[in-house]
Design a protein around this motif. Structure first.
Motif, PDB file in Angstrom:
ATOM      1  N   ASN A 214      37.105  34.036  70.659  1.00 54.95           N
ATOM      2  CA  ASN A 214      38.306  34.368  71.425  1.00 54.95           C
ATOM      3  C   ASN A 214      39.597  34.071  70.652  1.00 54.95           C
ATOM      4  O   ASN A 214      40.677  34.136  71.205  1.00 54.95           O
TER       5      ASN A 214
ATOM      6  N   ILE B  45      42.296  35.078  67.862  1.00 52.16           N
ATOM      7  CA  ILE B  45      42.791  36.273  67.187  1.00 52.16           C
ATOM      8  C   ILE B  45      43.330  35.898  65.816  1.00 52.16           C
ATOM      9  O   ILE B  45      44.201  35.029  65.704  1.00 52.16           O
TER      10      ILE B  45
ATOM     11  N   ARG C 224      37.231  40.868  63.311  1.00 59.76           N
ATOM     12  CA  ARG C 224      36.594  41.264  64.573  1.00 59.76           C
ATOM     13  C   ARG C 224      35.619  40.205  65.063  1.00 59.76           C
ATOM     14  O   ARG C 224      35.629  39.818  66.222  1.00 59.76           O
TER      15      ARG C 224
ATOM     16  N   TYR D   8      37.143  37.070  66.706  1.00 54.23           N
ATOM     17  CA  TYR D   8      37.536  37.268  68.103  1.00 54.23           C
ATOM     18  C   TYR D   8      36.307  37.398  69.007  1.00 54.23           C
ATOM     19  O   TYR D   8      36.252  36.789  70.082  1.00 54.23           O
TER      20      TYR D   8
END
Length: 142
Positions: free
Chosen positions: A64, A66, A57, A60
């Protein structure tokens, strides 16, 4: 054991992650006590969250990029350190680092206010410029 007078002590756990893509490492430059600091994405656990889920988490939220559990190579050896803030507050942090290898470069952008920049950097360049010696030592052992 260190002794300090008139200090408050904050204990913090952070979850750090080393994301690699084609021999480059995902790096952050963030404002830490009004100084730019080159390091790696990291963050804190939220209620009910696993350590691994926190790392995914936070990556990201800060960069940004993933990452998924499928990208995880391994959890690395945790370490602790302490420092004094400019306001003379003792901070003791425990870092739990994870190693990920992502399959796509993505679009790294700073997503939090304290972040100055986020970029994929050559590993050797990062080792030369990284602000934290303990981060460099972990990276050298991989």
């Amino acid at each position: 054991k260190k002794k300090y007078k008139n200090l408050s002590i904050d204990l913090e756990d952070e979850y750090s992650y080393m994301d690699f893509y084609k021999n480059k490492i995902l790096t952050t430059v963030e404002e830490v006590y009004e100084r730019p600091t080159l390091s790696l994405p990291k963050g804190h656990l939220e209620n009910g969250e696993s350590v691994l889920d926190a790392a995914i988490r936070e990556c990201y939220e800060e960069t940004n990029i993933i990452v998924s559990k499928d990208d995880l190579i391994k959890e690395l050896t945790s370490y602790s350190y302490e420092f004094l803030t400019p306001s003379n507050k003792l901070i003791r942090k425990t870092i739990v680092p994870f190693l990920f290898e992502v399959k796509e470069e993505g679009n790294p952008i700073p997503k939090e206010e304290r972040m100055i920049s986020v970029q994929w950097m050559d590993t050797n360049e990062f080792l030369d410029k990284c602000t934290h010696e303990n981060v460099k030592e972990i990276l050298k052992r991989i």
